[in-house]
Design a protein around this motif. Sequence first.
Motif, PDB file in Angstrom:
ATOM      1  N   SER B 184       0.824  -1.219   0.000  1.00 15.03           N
ATOM      2  CA  SER B 184       0.000   0.000   0.000  1.00 15.03           C
ATOM      3  C   SER B 184       0.851   1.259   0.000  1.00 15.03           C
ATOM      4  N   TYR B 185       0.316   2.287  -0.594  1.00 12.28           N
ATOM      5  CA  TYR B 185       0.984   3.580  -0.679  1.00 12.28           C
ATOM      6  C   TYR B 185      -0.006   4.660  -0.292  1.00 12.28           C
ATOM      7  N   GLU B 186       0.500   5.639   0.445  1.00 12.66           N
ATOM      8  CA  GLU B 186      -0.397   6.679   0.969  1.00 12.66           C
ATOM      9  C   GLU B 186      -0.781   7.727  -0.069  1.00 12.66           C
ATOM     10  N   GLY B 187       0.036   7.872  -1.085  1.00 15.90           N
ATOM     11  CA  GLY B 187      -0.236   8.909  -2.061  1.00 15.90           C
ATOM     12  C   GLY B 187       0.123  10.285  -1.537  1.00 15.90           C
ATOM     13  N   GLY B 188      -0.613  11.299  -1.969  1.00 10.36           N
ATOM     14  CA  GLY B 188      -0.294  12.684  -1.641  1.00 10.36           C
ATOM     15  C   GLY B 188       0.348  13.345  -2.838  1.00 10.36           C
ATOM     16  N   ILE B 189       0.942  14.501  -2.608  1.00 13.25           N
ATOM     17  CA  ILE B 189       1.625  15.175  -3.713  1.00 13.25           C
ATOM     18  C   ILE B 189       3.029  14.593  -3.833  1.00 13.25           C
ATOM     19  N   VAL B 190       3.310  14.030  -4.987  1.00 16.86           N
ATOM     20  CA  VAL B 190       4.611  13.404  -5.209  1.00 16.86           C
ATOM     21  C   VAL B 190       5.257  14.044  -6.440  1.00 16.86           C
ATOM     22  N   GLU B 213      -3.979   9.593  -4.892  1.00 19.25           N
ATOM     23  CA  GLU B 213      -4.807   9.099  -3.792  1.00 19.25           C
ATOM     24  C   GLU B 213      -4.187   7.780  -3.310  1.00 19.25           C
ATOM     25  N   PRO B 214      -4.537   7.342  -2.107  1.00 19.08           N
ATOM     26  CA  PRO B 214      -3.983   6.084  -1.605  1.00 19.08           C
ATOM     27  C   PRO B 214      -4.261   4.926  -2.566  1.00 19.08           C
ATOM     28  N   PHE B 215      -3.258   4.077  -2.738  1.00 24.42           N
ATOM     29  CA  PHE B 215      -3.427   2.955  -3.664  1.00 24.42           C
ATOM     30  C   PHE B 215      -2.555   1.784  -3.211  1.00 24.42           C
TER      31      PHE B 215
ATOM     32  N   ALA C 210      -7.711  17.343  -7.882  1.00 27.79           N
ATOM     33  CA  ALA C 210      -6.727  17.391  -8.973  1.00 27.79           C
ATOM     34  C   ALA C 210      -5.741  18.496  -8.663  1.00 27.79           C
ATOM     35  N   LEU C 211      -4.516  18.303  -9.092  1.00 28.90           N
ATOM     36  CA  LEU C 211      -3.464  19.284  -8.838  1.00 28.90           C
ATOM     37  C   LEU C 211      -3.206  20.068 -10.118  1.00 28.90           C
TER      38      LEU C 211
END
Lengths: 422, 422, 422, 422
Positions: B184-190, B213-215, C210-211
């Motif tokens: 799992s990955y939290e996502g966010g701004i990457v 988004e989390p995925f 959306a960014l």
Amino acid sequence: MTTTAKGPEDLIAAYTQARAATEALCATLETEDYVIQAMPDVSPAKWHLAHVSWFFETFLLRAHLPGYRPVDERYAVLFNSYYNAVGPQFSRPERGTLSRPTVSEVYAYRAHVDEGMLALLEGMAAEQTAALAPLVMLGMHHEQQHQELLLTDLKYNLSVNPLRPAYHDRPLPTAPAAPLTWRSYEGGIVEVGHAGEDFAFDNESPRHRALLEPFALASRPVSNAEWLAFMQDGGYATPTLWLSQGWAAAQREGWEAPLHWEQIDGSWHHFTLSGLVPVDLDAPVSHVSFVEADAYAHWAGARLPSEEEWEHALGGLPIEGNFVESGLHHPVSSGLTLGVDGYRQAFGDVWEWTRSAYLPYPGFRASEGAVGEYNGKFMLGQMVLRGGSCATPASHIRGTYRNFFYPPDRWQFTGLRIAKDG
Amino acid sequence: MTTTAKGPEDLIAAYTQARAATEALCATLETEDYVIQAMPDVSPAKWHLAHVSWFFETFLLRAHLPGYRPVDERYAVLFNSYYNAVGPQFSRPERGTLSRPTVSEVYAYRAHVDEGMLALLEGMAAEQTAALAPLVMLGMHHEQQHQELLLTDLKYNLSVNPLRPAYHDRPLPTAPAAPLTWRSYEGGIVEVGHAGEDFAFDNESPRHRALLEPFALASRPVSNAEWLAFMQDGGYATPTLWLSQGWAAAQREGWEAPLHWEQIDGSWHHFTLSGLVPVDLDAPVSHVSFVEADAYAHWAGARLPSEEEWEHALGGLPIEGNFVESGLHHPVSSGLTLGVDGYRQAFGDVWEWTRSAYLPYPGFRASEGAVGEYNGKFMLGQMVLRGGSCATPASHIRGTYRNFFYPPDRWQFTGLRIAKDG
Amino acid sequence: MTTTAKGPEDLIAAYTQARAATEALCATLETEDYVIQAMPDVSPAKWHLAHVSWFFETFLLRAHLPGYRPVDERYAVLFNSYYNAVGPQFSRPERGTLSRPTVSEVYAYRAHVDEGMLALLEGMAAEQTAALAPLVMLGMHHEQQHQELLLTDLKYNLSVNPLRPAYHDRPLPTAPAAPLTWRSYEGGIVEVGHAGEDFAFDNESPRHRALLEPFALASRPVSNAEWLAFMQDGGYATPTLWLSQGWAAAQREGWEAPLHWEQIDGSWHHFTLSGLVPVDLDAPVSHVSFVEADAYAHWAGARLPSEEEWEHALGGLPIEGNFVESGLHHPVSSGLTLGVDGYRQAFGDVWEWTRSAYLPYPGFRASEGAVGEYNGKFMLGQMVLRGGSCATPASHIRGTYRNFFYPPDRWQFTGLRIAKDG
Amino acid sequence: MTTTAKGPEDLIAAYTQARAATEALCATLETEDYVIQAMPDVSPAKWHLAHVSWFFETFLLRAHLPGYRPVDERYAVLFNSYYNAVGPQFSRPERGTLSRPTVSEVYAYRAHVDEGMLALLEGMAAEQTAALAPLVMLGMHHEQQHQELLLTDLKYNLSVNPLRPAYHDRPLPTAPAAPLTWRSYEGGIVEVGHAGEDFAFDNESPRHRALLEPFALASRPVSNAEWLAFMQDGGYATPTLWLSQGWAAAQREGWEAPLHWEQIDGSWHHFTLSGLVPVDLDAPVSHVSFVEADAYAHWAGARLPSEEEWEHALGGLPIEGNFVESGLHHPVSSGLTLGVDGYRQAFGDVWEWTRSAYLPYPGFRASEGAVGEYNGKFMLGQMVLRGGSCATPASHIRGTYRNFFYPPDRWQFTGLRIAKDG
């Protein structure tokens, strides 16, 4: 090759000669030249080499040589051209997608078949010879047909390459064109078709009567100079000269000259087996389709001869000595020696389109068995050509021979001789 | 090949290595194998060999090497792939109709270009090196791309042959598939996209922010065993699993399994560079199109990852040592060493289809001049793949690499890794 | 039509209005105009009239109206567009080969379905209303979509006729084009997608973050005058401006101007629903494909906006009152009233191509059952358009609406608005 | 219609009758039925109605009626079939995309032409009558040809509709098939082709001598019962029975029975102008192509007759009285009254394929001017049919008539009668 083989020795000599002639045609090829297929109608050179061997293997070795072992059972499919009674066939338009068997393997296949054929021919008792000789003869004439196709297909395959590679470096023969004169024939009930014991394909039989009205035939095929006059008079831009199917083809394909012609700095050149050279105005026009030939005849106030007229007028003439050589004669493109007597050109310059549809002769029966698919099933939609071309083996030329192609086909050495009524 | 070249010596070493690697791939080929083109999407091997040389000739030698003389001016057209700004191109679907230049002539062309390139590289002053190094690097990476294409095209070209000829006789590597787990990955701004000084194609830039988004992402690509379960559950016969365009392609082409699979006596085999062998159930599935991958994911209750998700999750992982070898690694088809940790498979087994359309990154600018046609003009209608395959040169693999093919394409080493939300 | 229906009465009113609006569009048609299909992408008018009725019949009447008897069971196949889960479909490109059912019979079919729908709607209990209202709403919005398609298909069908028949005789509205100005947006994390209780298609959901990087958007769509400048600057003859697929389409189709444009005595005219008229330079350009729009943006030193940028910037703007009318507004071609404030044109002049591929939103789930085929399966290969056109019913326009067509499609009222970074 | 018109009064009566007969054929049509074109070979009914009028307008009114004003100059292009000498033509395969002119407008066009024609015919002086009568006669016979095409095209257009709409509700005539017997002919030199003053098309001339060998001809066409025996014996699955082109067509199109046949619950039905009905085993088989007919003859150990054999044997027989009616006789599909004497069926049941390619007769000359394109330019690639069908106007039938279609064509009322040698 003699056209009538009396015994095993004759057969062996003829077989060996025919097979060698095929390979001799490939002497100048690069390996890559054997592989390509530039349009669905043509085949790769290595396919021709293998297919003619497949013919002997299928109809003679598998059937009549005890213990014969094929090189590869899958060749039965790969090198079957169109014999449904034999089995399935690899897709014709995709022959050029096969790199294997390699050229070497194809030559090995030829050698393997030759070994089998010699074993068969050498071991035949007299009655077997009588029984099998017709099939052997058929295989050799089949091989000769493919000698011509191998050359015409090669010419086409090389022609699409912007590098315009030549097949060989022989110069093209030249000679002044004789004046075109007319010779008249009375007609009446005549006989046409194959007679006698010499080999002929089934489509040349039976010999039969035909009724001809009086007609006249030109002394030689149409020359490049004459064709150029047609072009310059707007022949390719005048729909009323053309059959409907011809006009459609001309528009769709953008025809403005015979196949292989291109203008360089305002001067017409054509691609030949000797490369790209200026058009020789004295030579017979070649690489024109039936529909172009018909339009030309219309423009010239003439018509094409029927195949019966052609055979009656020209079929009995002797083949000129200068054409008789082992293997092919004059394997060059449209630039041939023109005899002082135009009639010599009946044989050996260009195939001559006739106005006759390729249909069975009255009383025609296809051969029994799979070889019955050789000719009969193609008797629809094609037009008959007579004579023979510079790429036809001299011993393959005869007065009753019926060649046939589709009306828009242009990649063979095809020209025309005009005729008229009365 | 190092991915950052500091000076002329490094460039020369890298250039020499890249060029040699290409030729090494051809060691097992017959001359005939270089010529064929079994469908419009693939190119003949000799075309690849020539085209990558044309690239150096066109963008470096003609422009920057005083006195450079091309082997043949007509190659400028023959080996131009798609650069309209450079000039016209020979018709792509007809590359397989050209027997000339021969394979030998193509190797001579390569040698001529190499000679010129070495003269250029050896003679460059420091500021010229700085100016031209990016183009030289581009040419080498371009050559590496074609190393992979050369292999995939060869595989396809050989595959249509009923003789099923193998490219080489190396056995396929095997290893048990690791269990599929989810990470799992939290996502966010990457941040995604290329950064730093190492070489990258223009389509990997600019580095930019993305909102995820989390995925969750599967620990390894889908295996042949899992794909077989999809097939046995009627995956290829259930239209509601498929995108409309995919269903249409599957019906039109008669898809019932991945490309190259065939059933022999009830058992699934597939054609590989090592010939026709039984399908290894543990290996990642390969030769599936985007639309098949999407249908599978739908069937599995999952989805494909976006390219940003993929890069965020897997793009920073080190390349496993066992893949690093000079030239290509594992030039075999779909039967690759699977690491004990499934994440190793991020790089080097199969290209992994993503759900992302191949579009320009925000702020993307194509390079100036003709090389600007390299990538940008293809940013329509294709889908992004990430990772790298068994046919990708190890030094050509990187976490930001964007590969792209059309949704129904299947002839590359293409598989999938599934993802899900949250 | 109201977009939120509270109870049966509202539903009945909305249903009746939607159905009547469709038929009103056909007031000027000759019987023959209903029958033809000038290319595979368009459908005959009578097919549209029947298909939207089939939708109600299939998803509501057959499933929920006890005792419903179809007019003809074979209509289930004839008027199924693409729902594989429902059953087979008559071949789409051959819809124009069917003379029966006649136009009268199609209207009778409509009346039969209307009778059934009114019986269903009038007889529904409250809980059934709640359960079925979404499907009824979907059917009405589906009908509205086909109102626009009916007009665009009619326009195309009439356009191929050398008689250039007009759909109606209304004059085209005209107004001066406002100057093109730029409005800047800061970007950041924004929300896009459908929210709230009003009707929306499944492809507009879920609402999600959306960014966006800073960007600027033009104040109005590109005008015909601006497009003409592109043409006169060689836009259609400059391959480097075009995506590869676009250039191929432009060459293959011979594009030199938008669809429907033709030069008469040196002056540009275009075919509209009001017939062949001079191009109004002030009107927004219409009937350009995505690939043309992209080439224009490239030429203009700009780019197309993403769909998120478009929605963020323009999606929340109120629909201008002058566009709100029952049924369609301004059913005319590319010659629309331009407000003094360019932003009014966000809705209702032309659909605006975006740079976004039509893909599922993060978290998208297609509806359960056969209606799940409505949108989801088309999420490949198409590009998103935003806004709405002169042929879109006013009540069908909303800020989150995602329209989609293939990159070379030109027969819709499609134009563009340019954007740029920062 | 009388076939020889003596003076203006006769011409007027014949003209009026021919024109009325065409319109009578349309009595049962819906407006929509006039518009459609289900394949490129067929034309919409309204196109036929207009084209035959265009013929009179073009070759008579514009040329010979002072002050004639066309309804619409653009009709000159729209309704020109294939006369290049007249001018350009609207694309044939797209005739079904035109909704305008409407059916009403087409009838108005007919009325306008009729008005002009009557003015021309009534005002002609004797010498003008003599000069123009051949063109008027040609126009009327042209109209009759299109009466048959109108019916066969309508049948095809209706047949593709899954609703299987009937053209009319007349029951099909039935009668027991006579036993098939053989009648022998001695052959010899015979005369064929048109003679005398009655009207004939140019392709029936000149009358000329032909040489026939002894042959025998079946007493009636092949029946559906006999065709079914061919089918049940694997006729459609045995490639060796077929011409190569025929086998290819049969595979490509999936032929397993004549056109319009379909099996319902294990029983063969066929679509007729009276709708879908069980196949009548006693009726002559219809809707078979030349290549099917040829395969049947091969299977039956027979052959098709040549057109000269057919004409010699059957061309002189009187037309049976029961077929003589004004306008069309028996406008029904393949289910016709069979006389007790099979020879009656020579005229009026089905067109009978011959083995003769459609080629110019010896000495043929096309007419001068644009009407010269009427027949001559189609003399390539088609096969001759003789006799006449249930859809042929009785007065249009004659023993020298040469009908012609392409070998795979099946949408006409085409059957066969077998022949054999000796």
